[in-house]
Motif scaffolding. Sequence first.
Motif, PDB file in Angstrom:
ATOM      1  N   ALA A 156      20.486  15.256  58.713  1.00 43.48           N
ATOM      2  CA  ALA A 156      20.693  16.628  58.251  1.00 43.48           C
ATOM      3  C   ALA A 156      20.092  17.734  59.354  1.00 43.48           C
ATOM      4  O   ALA A 156      18.789  17.647  59.362  1.00 43.48           O
ATOM      5  CB  ALA A 156      20.525  16.883  57.070  1.00 43.48           C
ATOM      6  N   SER A 157      20.687  18.598  60.050  1.00 42.79           N
ATOM      7  CA  SER A 157      20.057  19.396  61.037  1.00 42.79           C
ATOM      8  C   SER A 157      21.023  20.762  61.281  1.00 42.79           C
ATOM      9  O   SER A 157      20.761  21.333  62.212  1.00 42.79           O
ATOM     10  CB  SER A 157      19.929  18.741  62.435  1.00 42.79           C
ATOM     11  OG  SER A 157      21.238  18.542  62.830  1.00 42.79           O
ATOM     12  N   SER A 158      21.440  21.260  59.964  1.00 46.80           N
ATOM     13  CA  SER A 158      22.358  22.559  60.026  1.00 46.80           C
ATOM     14  C   SER A 158      22.175  23.269  59.063  1.00 46.80           C
ATOM     15  O   SER A 158      22.823  23.424  58.216  1.00 46.80           O
ATOM     16  CB  SER A 158      23.722  22.198  60.474  1.00 46.80           C
ATOM     17  OG  SER A 158      24.125  21.222  59.401  1.00 46.80           O
ATOM     18  N   PRO A 159      20.774  23.832  59.048  1.00 41.15           N
ATOM     19  CA  PRO A 159      20.735  24.549  57.670  1.00 41.15           C
ATOM     20  C   PRO A 159      20.871  26.198  57.941  1.00 41.15           C
ATOM     21  O   PRO A 159      20.928  26.529  56.843  1.00 41.15           O
ATOM     22  CB  PRO A 159      18.993  24.413  57.624  1.00 41.15           C
ATOM     23  CG  PRO A 159      18.427  24.383  58.860  1.00 41.15           C
ATOM     24  CD  PRO A 159      19.558  23.478  59.430  1.00 41.15           C
ATOM     25  N   PHE A 160      21.042  26.591  59.063  1.00 37.91           N
ATOM     26  CA  PHE A 160      21.384  27.883  59.365  1.00 37.91           C
ATOM     27  C   PHE A 160      22.837  28.188  59.894  1.00 37.91           C
ATOM     28  O   PHE A 160      23.315  27.584  60.378  1.00 37.91           O
ATOM     29  CB  PHE A 160      20.332  28.595  60.176  1.00 37.91           C
ATOM     30  CG  PHE A 160      18.982  28.519  59.744  1.00 37.91           C
ATOM     31  CD1 PHE A 160      18.302  29.406  58.873  1.00 37.91           C
ATOM     32  CD2 PHE A 160      17.944  27.482  60.377  1.00 37.91           C
ATOM     33  CE1 PHE A 160      17.177  29.316  58.538  1.00 37.91           C
ATOM     34  CE2 PHE A 160      16.641  27.359  59.936  1.00 37.91           C
ATOM     35  CZ  PHE A 160      16.175  28.250  59.000  1.00 37.91           C
ATOM     36  N   LEU A 161      23.281  29.384  59.404  1.00 42.07           N
ATOM     37  CA  LEU A 161      24.486  29.823  59.930  1.00 42.07           C
ATOM     38  C   LEU A 161      24.055  30.648  61.172  1.00 42.07           C
ATOM     39  O   LEU A 161      23.228  30.948  61.704  1.00 42.07           O
ATOM     40  CB  LEU A 161      25.100  30.868  59.066  1.00 42.07           C
ATOM     41  CG  LEU A 161      25.170  30.170  57.560  1.00 42.07           C
ATOM     42  CD1 LEU A 161      25.657  31.397  56.582  1.00 42.07           C
ATOM     43  CD2 LEU A 161      26.273  29.044  57.572  1.00 42.07           C
ATOM     44  N   ARG A 162      25.488  30.988  61.980  1.00 44.53           N
ATOM     45  CA  ARG A 162      25.569  31.764  63.287  1.00 44.53           C
ATOM     46  C   ARG A 162      24.765  33.034  63.419  1.00 44.53           C
ATOM     47  O   ARG A 162      24.256  33.165  64.404  1.00 44.53           O
ATOM     48  CB  ARG A 162      26.840  31.721  63.797  1.00 44.53           C
ATOM     49  CG  ARG A 162      27.720  32.907  62.903  1.00 44.53           C
ATOM     50  CD  ARG A 162      29.149  32.852  63.305  1.00 44.53           C
ATOM     51  NE  ARG A 162      28.991  33.180  64.855  1.00 44.53           N
ATOM     52  CZ  ARG A 162      30.295  32.969  65.581  1.00 44.53           C
ATOM     53  NH1 ARG A 162      31.432  32.176  64.786  1.00 44.53           N
ATOM     54  NH2 ARG A 162      30.498  33.121  66.775  1.00 44.53           N
ATOM     55  N   ASP A 163      24.354  33.625  62.146  1.00 41.08           N
ATOM     56  CA  ASP A 163      23.787  34.794  62.403  1.00 41.08           C
ATOM     57  C   ASP A 163      22.393  34.809  61.828  1.00 41.08           C
ATOM     58  O   ASP A 163      21.583  35.456  61.660  1.00 41.08           O
ATOM     59  CB  ASP A 163      24.080  35.988  61.347  1.00 41.08           C
ATOM     60  CG  ASP A 163      24.228  35.554  59.676  1.00 41.08           C
ATOM     61  OD1 ASP A 163      23.976  34.223  59.538  1.00 41.08           O
ATOM     62  OD2 ASP A 163      24.611  36.205  58.889  1.00 41.08           O
ATOM     63  N   GLY A 164      21.905  33.349  61.774  1.00 41.69           N
ATOM     64  CA  GLY A 164      20.392  33.138  61.466  1.00 41.69           C
ATOM     65  C   GLY A 164      20.256  33.186  60.164  1.00 41.69           C
ATOM     66  O   GLY A 164      19.030  32.812  59.743  1.00 41.69           O
ATOM     67  N   SER A 165      20.939  33.259  59.134  1.00 38.25           N
ATOM     68  CA  SER A 165      20.891  33.275  57.651  1.00 38.25           C
ATOM     69  C   SER A 165      20.817  31.816  57.081  1.00 38.25           C
ATOM     70  O   SER A 165      21.424  31.099  57.780  1.00 38.25           O
ATOM     71  CB  SER A 165      21.824  34.295  56.814  1.00 38.25           C
ATOM     72  OG  SER A 165      23.072  33.765  57.176  1.00 38.25           O
ATOM     73  N   ASP A 166      20.166  31.409  56.115  1.00 33.44           N
ATOM     74  CA  ASP A 166      20.047  30.551  55.381  1.00 33.44           C
ATOM     75  C   ASP A 166      21.199  29.965  54.854  1.00 33.44           C
ATOM     76  O   ASP A 166      21.588  30.676  53.888  1.00 33.44           O
ATOM     77  CB  ASP A 166      18.687  30.154  54.753  1.00 33.44           C
ATOM     78  CG  ASP A 166      18.379  28.564  54.550  1.00 33.44           C
ATOM     79  OD1 ASP A 166      19.111  28.092  54.226  1.00 33.44           O
ATOM     80  OD2 ASP A 166      17.229  28.527  54.632  1.00 33.44           O
ATOM     81  N   SER A 167      21.898  28.816  55.118  1.00 31.98           N
ATOM     82  CA  SER A 167      23.035  28.633  54.360  1.00 31.98           C
ATOM     83  C   SER A 167      22.726  28.163  52.879  1.00 31.98           C
ATOM     84  O   SER A 167      23.610  27.894  52.100  1.00 31.98           O
ATOM     85  CB  SER A 167      23.643  27.269  55.286  1.00 31.98           C
ATOM     86  OG  SER A 167      22.912  26.331  55.212  1.00 31.98           O
ATOM     87  N   GLY A 168      21.484  27.577  52.763  1.00 28.34           N
ATOM     88  CA  GLY A 168      21.053  26.677  51.366  1.00 28.34           C
ATOM     89  C   GLY A 168      21.163  25.203  51.283  1.00 28.34           C
ATOM     90  O   GLY A 168      20.921  24.705  50.613  1.00 28.34           O
ATOM     91  N   TYR A 169      21.895  24.792  52.611  1.00 29.32           N
ATOM     92  CA  TYR A 169      22.081  23.576  52.641  1.00 29.32           C
ATOM     93  C   TYR A 169      21.100  22.832  53.953  1.00 29.32           C
ATOM     94  O   TYR A 169      20.855  23.479  54.862  1.00 29.32           O
ATOM     95  CB  TYR A 169      23.777  23.029  53.038  1.00 29.32           C
ATOM     96  CG  TYR A 169      24.599  23.448  51.813  1.00 29.32           C
ATOM     97  CD1 TYR A 169      24.868  22.308  50.903  1.00 29.32           C
ATOM     98  CD2 TYR A 169      25.029  24.518  51.514  1.00 29.32           C
ATOM     99  CE1 TYR A 169      25.639  22.488  49.955  1.00 29.32           C
ATOM    100  CE2 TYR A 169      25.815  24.822  50.212  1.00 29.32           C
ATOM    101  CZ  TYR A 169      26.236  23.746  49.329  1.00 29.32           C
ATOM    102  OH  TYR A 169      26.853  24.006  48.621  1.00 29.32           O
ATOM    103  N   ALA A 170      20.811  21.585  53.776  1.00 28.66           N
ATOM    104  CA  ALA A 170      20.443  20.786  55.133  1.00 28.66           C
ATOM    105  C   ALA A 170      21.342  20.449  55.946  1.00 28.66           C
ATOM    106  O   ALA A 170      21.043  20.674  57.295  1.00 28.66           O
ATOM    107  CB  ALA A 170      19.763  19.527  54.530  1.00 28.66           C
TER     108      ALA A 170
END
Length: 861
Positions: A156-170
């Motif tokens: 798991a290596s995708s915690p952030f969205l394209r705008d740098g905000s935290d997705s809440g997921y690993a």
Amino acid sequence: MEADFRSAVIEEDLQVLDTESRELTPRASELLAHRSGDVVAEEVRNCVIRARTSPAHTASGLRSALRDVRESLRRVGEDRGLTVAAAGAVPLVPPGSALVDESPRMRRLLADYEFLARGQIYCGTRIRVDAVDTDEAVALACRIAPHLPVFLALTASSPFLRDGSDSGYASCRSVAASQWPTTAPVAGVCSAEDYHALVDDLVSSGVISDPSMVGFGIQPGADGRSVEILVCDACPSADATALVATLFRALVEREAAALARGAEPAAPVETRLRAALWRAARSGLEGALVDPVTLEPRPAADVITDLVDSLAEQLSGTGDLDTVRELVDDALYNGSSAFRQRQTLRRRGHVQDIVDLLVVETSGTSGPRSPVPDAHSRLFGVYLPIEGLDTDPSWDEAVEAGGRPRAPYDPVLTALQQIGTVRLRARQVRAEQEASVAGVTFRVTGQERPHAFPMDFVPRIITSEVWERLAAGIEQRARALDAFLDDVYGDQEFLAAGHLTPEALDRAPGFRRSTGRVLGADRIRAHICGIDLVCADDGRWLVLEDNVRVPSGIAFSTAHREMTASLFGDLVDEFDLHSPDQAFPMIRETLEAAAPPAAGDTPNVVVMSSGSADSAWFEHRLIADRTGLPLVTPDEVVFRDGILHRRTGDGLLRVDVVYARIDEDMLLSSPGLDGVPLRDGLLDALAGGRLTVANALGNGVADDKAVYASVPAMIDFYLGESPVLDQVPTYLCADRTQRDLVLDRLGELVVKPIDGYGGLGITIGPECSEAELAARREELLTRPEGYIAQEVVALSTLPTFDGTHMQRRHVDLRAFAHLRREGGRTTAHAVPAGLTRVAPAGSLIVNSSRGGGGKDTWIMR
């Protein structure tokens, strides 16, 4: 011998980055043009390439092959300003369509799937293992599918969205991928004939254009002679990816042997498997995984360890068992890539630092190797001086110079060692999730959204002897500050005696000549004071700052206690500690005691906040809840016949005391229930003795950094006492002689704006660059009256868990004192609770709004 074992191949999508901007860039073709061999293929987006390793059947072979491919791409890009990162997503994605390939295939995807194809650019890993034929591959997929969540959690290596905000997921990649019409954990069929029929039906339905768009979590390979998993994120840790490939290869060996013995390839229940994958995507290695056998939640470490133990025979056959156990230990010790990315953002505060981390890990390792399996070595083996500071280590309150715990901390540190790194991290993540649910949040300066207030498990312990002295000191200081406020808005005898110049008073941003004088003489002004303390020089306590406007933090001390109590259990009771909950009845008692005489025996008190946008909104709500007082905003109150009223379900109710958790200027300018600004009504009611505002208007003058320098003189002038607590030596830059001294020692001193708060505008000489010192020098030459300077205090440190080990972090303590009029005199009452605040890594600035956190403060009875 090698021919007896099935081989594995790793294909991973790599994001192509510009080394200067750290953003994705549509230059994948440049890397491809200069890459020798045929192991790299262009993806449908021209900022992503797909790298493929040569076949290998051992963990070391897979790891070496993966590192070789990455290194060759890194070398090719080095001279071209390019690099690659293996990650499910990167948080810096430029806008526009430049990243989208204009191939016919991509145009078809955009036409058919619109926002699914235009969304964030996600990258995955495909691992392929040999199979006899498609029939075996389908059957293997059915039997191996329940273990897919383990593979996702490890990568798991995708915690952030394209705008740098935290997705809440690993892994937000896997959640986003589930939106595609043919994405499912497994095909749900058990033979090649049924599988091909399923794919043909999907194509003929028009939902997909060709079989290559099928994307089950595990499925037969396109060659018909392999089985492959697609569930994993592209992961910067080559070790983690090689570990997954090795475990998958061993599972194929084991399940193929079971099928040969006549085992049934029963398809798993898709709903349960989808839920288990969601759980892995949500928390990675830092939470629970669904046990593939019992379907119950269990710690990720236990589920992974059980899987390795169940594959011991297959792993031993290739000589991989010891290597796999080491890789598992390292993966659990370092945490998931998602966790490391979040920790990096918390420590450094910039999205670019996340990208830097991904690049470094892609080309190297994902953190330290796990030390020997000893809890103390794991937690305290790297208990080093503060990162980034060249000075000698500060005095540590919990650990002696030789590494032994100080006596009060021995049982606490022993308990933490027994818990261990992996489980402590899981509890930390769970505690922060619970804090978010409870609304224990704070907004860091410069960030739009509030985040869970960082809370550390290691408490600060204050003995009863130390607390007795601290309590006496803060009570004394609160009485002196209150007397000063009464005087400065009255006869100004302190100024007349020469202890403070009129010019210094006029420069104080918090001095309110008109509103401050509204309150009559001999009335409490500093009802609730927050005094910031630091411990230095082997236990010597100093006052760092005074807060008599809107001192915050008491509610966070309660949240910390609840967290540590859940971790340490009965140990908290064994220490015989003061409860921070004592603060709330004290608040109510102090506010009721502040009511004007017209209120009678049952004054009506409200807590007033600007609303949910306030960074301390959680505290406002908790104070109101625990004190049993109503929480209101300015638009819920109104003046009728010169008396403040609040709106209730039964109409209007008189208000006698307002506990103002709102900036003074905002309070005065805010419109009330009738749309009329509150200013005139408030000032009239205060002057007429019909209302009390706590803390009083105009109190900000006592928070002024220049006024701070005069507090020892206040204690002598108003109380006739010597200060119980020392404070930091301070230089007033408005004085020419003192300013010149500061300029001569600028690289050695701390310089603060007189109106600064939240750590804003502070420069710490030893930490500053030449450019920063030059800019501050110019400010001191052109506007010296706006600054004070102080000696650098070597703040004490305490162990702080950073997710992997204990790290030294600087701390301070916000303590609270209440003032009341009792029996014709002012009495002071120290609150037996406090907020220990923790500085970000590498910083001496301890402040929540600068990204620091907090600890529970254990004050012993």
